[in-house]
Structure formats: structure tokens, C-alpha cells
Design a protein around this motif. Structure first.
Motif, PDB file in Angstrom:
ATOM      1  N   SER A   1      -3.479   0.605  -3.526  1.00  0.00           N
ATOM      2  CA  SER A   1      -2.750  -0.582  -2.888  1.00  0.00           C
ATOM      3  C   SER A   1      -2.291  -1.631  -4.321  1.00  0.00           C
ATOM      4  CB  SER A   1      -3.992  -1.387  -2.611  1.00  0.00           C
ATOM      5  OG  SER A   1      -4.143  -0.945  -1.247  1.00  0.00           O
TER       6      SER A   1
ATOM      7  N   TYR B   1      -5.734   9.761   0.412  1.00  0.00           N
ATOM      8  CA  TYR B   1      -5.657   8.919  -0.698  1.00  0.00           C
ATOM      9  C   TYR B   1      -4.758   7.962  -0.417  1.00  0.00           C
ATOM     10  CZ  TYR B   1      -3.835   7.634  -5.079  1.00  0.00           C
ATOM     11  OH  TYR B   1      -3.315   6.862  -6.393  1.00  0.00           O
TER      12      TYR B   1
ATOM     13  N   ASN C   1      -7.571   1.321  -6.208  1.00  0.00           N
ATOM     14  CA  ASN C   1      -7.597   2.420  -5.175  1.00  0.00           C
ATOM     15  C   ASN C   1      -7.851   1.639  -3.765  1.00  0.00           C
ATOM     16  OD1 ASN C   1     -10.247   2.565  -4.459  1.00  0.00           O
ATOM     17  ND2 ASN C   1     -10.709   4.280  -5.487  1.00  0.00           N
ATOM     18  N   GLU C   2      -7.383   2.141  -2.710  1.00  0.00           N
ATOM     19  CA  GLU C   2      -7.639   1.470  -1.534  1.00  0.00           C
ATOM     20  C   GLU C   2      -8.803   1.022  -1.314  1.00  0.00           C
ATOM     21  OE1 GLU C   2      -4.811   2.437   2.193  1.00  0.00           O
ATOM     22  OE2 GLU C   2      -6.317   3.968   2.124  1.00  0.00           O
ATOM     23  N   ARG C   3     -10.150   1.777  -1.230  1.00  0.00           N
ATOM     24  CA  ARG C   3     -11.333   1.387  -0.889  1.00  0.00           C
ATOM     25  C   ARG C   3     -11.889   0.175  -1.739  1.00  0.00           C
ATOM     26  NH1 ARG C   3     -11.855   6.744  -2.158  1.00  0.00           N
ATOM     27  NH2 ARG C   3     -13.346   6.392  -3.779  1.00  0.00           N
ATOM     28  N   ARG C   4     -11.191   0.012  -3.187  1.00  0.00           N
ATOM     29  CA  ARG C   4     -11.720  -1.056  -3.789  1.00  0.00           C
ATOM     30  C   ARG C   4     -10.977  -2.382  -3.522  1.00  0.00           C
ATOM     31  NH1 ARG C   4     -15.490  -0.165  -7.550  1.00  0.00           N
ATOM     32  NH2 ARG C   4     -14.617  -1.811  -9.043  1.00  0.00           N
ATOM     33  N   TRP C   5      -9.821  -2.330  -3.056  1.00  0.00           N
ATOM     34  CA  TRP C   5      -8.872  -3.262  -2.897  1.00  0.00           C
ATOM     35  C   TRP C   5      -9.367  -4.765  -2.573  1.00  0.00           C
ATOM     36  CZ3 TRP C   5      -4.710  -4.066  -5.594  1.00  0.00           C
ATOM     37  CH2 TRP C   5      -3.755  -5.229  -4.963  1.00  0.00           C
ATOM     38  N   SER C   6     -10.192  -4.437  -1.365  1.00  0.00           N
ATOM     39  CA  SER C   6     -10.649  -5.733  -0.709  1.00  0.00           C
ATOM     40  C   SER C   6     -11.422  -6.525  -1.777  1.00  0.00           C
ATOM     41  CB  SER C   6     -11.459  -5.639   0.593  1.00  0.00           C
ATOM     42  OG  SER C   6     -12.490  -4.857   0.334  1.00  0.00           O
ATOM     43  N   ARG C   7     -12.380  -5.979  -2.539  1.00  0.00           N
ATOM     44  CA  ARG C   7     -13.229  -6.448  -3.408  1.00  0.00           C
ATOM     45  C   ARG C   7     -12.278  -7.069  -4.673  1.00  0.00           C
ATOM     46  NH1 ARG C   7     -17.568  -1.931  -3.523  1.00  0.00           N
ATOM     47  NH2 ARG C   7     -15.648  -1.082  -4.288  1.00  0.00           N
TER      48      ARG C   7
ATOM     49  N   GLU D   1       0.061   5.078   1.293  1.00  0.00           N
ATOM     50  CA  GLU D   1      -0.737   5.863   1.751  1.00  0.00           C
ATOM     51  C   GLU D   1      -0.308   7.361   1.663  1.00  0.00           C
ATOM     52  OE1 GLU D   1      -3.825   5.702   3.426  1.00  0.00           O
ATOM     53  OE2 GLU D   1      -3.565   3.737   3.061  1.00  0.00           O
TER      54      GLU D   1
ATOM     55  N   ASP E   1       0.819  -1.394   0.005  1.00  0.00           N
ATOM     56  CA  ASP E   1       0.018  -0.059   0.061  1.00  0.00           C
ATOM     57  C   ASP E   1       0.902   1.305  -0.013  1.00  0.00           C
ATOM     58  OD1 ASP E   1      -2.189  -1.522   0.349  1.00  0.00           O
ATOM     59  OD2 ASP E   1      -2.404  -1.330   2.603  1.00  0.00           O
TER      60      ASP E   1
END
Length: 163
Positions: free
Chosen positions: A118, A115, A138-144, A111, A109
Motif C-alpha cells: 500500500s 503479496y 506492506n499491506e499487513r502493516r498499512w492500517s497501523r 495486489e 494498493d
């Protein structure tokens, strides 16, 4: 070379016979020019989701020539990938050997205030070149997207140009 039957559903294969490498990318991504990179594809709708490959000349013959994997990857992420205002975090590091060639794949990542991005990167040496594949979101979508993007990182392969 990668056979069509080996390409998973929802992916396409990119093969660069002139520069000696191949990888998979999500089938709904499109080709784009990324400054300083040999090839790149990005999501049609989300700009920060992309894969790109670059290479530079090297006298080294194997990725292990860079030193211990954890030290070399730490230096790469902190001194090359991260901008001065970004805080890097490195997660999993893996080495794999395919057809006698060593590859390092790692997750990280970057950071910055407000903003975060990943990524997975795969690095390898062959053909007198140091190759880098980076696949990001982008970090918000990374887990999906993580598992889908790991397929891309793990698919990177170099071919001997003189074969």
C-alpha cells in the motif's frame, strides 16, 4: 523552506536545495540508495516501509497539464507503478495548492498473489521536472502506519530553483 519548529515530533526534515524539494520522514528511518531515485529513506527493521523521491524532465508547467486528475492518476498507477502481475486499486485522491503550486496526493494498493503493498504518492511539476514522492508499507502493516505515512506524503514541497 521548512522551519525546524514545523517538524512534528518523531519526524525529520529532508531538504534538497540543489534539486528544489523537501519532505518529512519518520525519525527512526535511515537513508538508503534506491535505484533511479534522488533520495530515499526506509525503516531500519522493515524493508518494505520506505519513502523515495524521483523526478524526470518535462515541458509541462503544472500537474494539471496531465489532464483530469482521476484519469491521470489512474494511468500512472496502472501503467507505471503496477507490475503486470499486480492488481492496482486507487483510493482517495486529493489536490492541494501550496504557494501557487498544485500537488496531487493519492492512496493505492498493488495486489499480487501472496503479496500486497500500500502507498501514498504525491506528484507535482516545477523547475522543468515532474516530481514523484512515494511512501509505502506492506499491506499487513498499512492500517497501523497509514496516518503516520500520510504526514510524509502531505509534507512534500517543491521550491523554485531560480529563486
Amino acid at each position: 523552506m521548512l522551519k525546524i519548529s514545523e517538524v512534528p515530533k518523531n519526524y525529520r526534515s529532508y531538504v534538497d536545495a540543489n534539486d528544489g524539494y523537501s519532505y518529512l520522514y519518520p525519525a527512526d528511518w535511515r537513508d538508503f540508495d534506491f535505484l533511479g531515485h534522488d533520495s530515499a529513506f526506509k525503516d531500519r527493521n522493515v524493508q518494505l516501509q520506505s519513502v523515495r523521491v524521483a523526478f524526470i524532465p518535462t515541458q509541462k508547467t503544472d500537474i494539471r497539464d496531465l489532464g483530469p486528475m482521476d484519469e491521470a492518476i489512474f494511468n500512472l498507477v496502472t501503467e507505471v507503478y503496477a507490475a503486470p502481475n499486480q492488481i492496482p486499486t486507487i483510493y482517495e485522491m486529493q489536490e492541494r495548492t501550496v504557494d501557487g503550486r498544485n500537488y496531487w496526493t493519492f492512496e493505492y494498493d498493488l495486489e499480487a498473489p501472496g503479496y500486497g503493498v500500500s502507498a501514498f504518492a504525491t506528484v507535482a511539476i516545477g523547475n522543468g521536472r515532474y516530481y514523484t514522492l512515494i511512501v509505502t508499507a506492506n499491506e499487513r502493516r498499512w492500517s497501523r502506519l497509514r496516518n503516520r505515512l500520510k504526514v510524509v506524503a502531505d509534507s512534500f514541497k517543491i521550491y523554485d530553483l531560480n529563486a
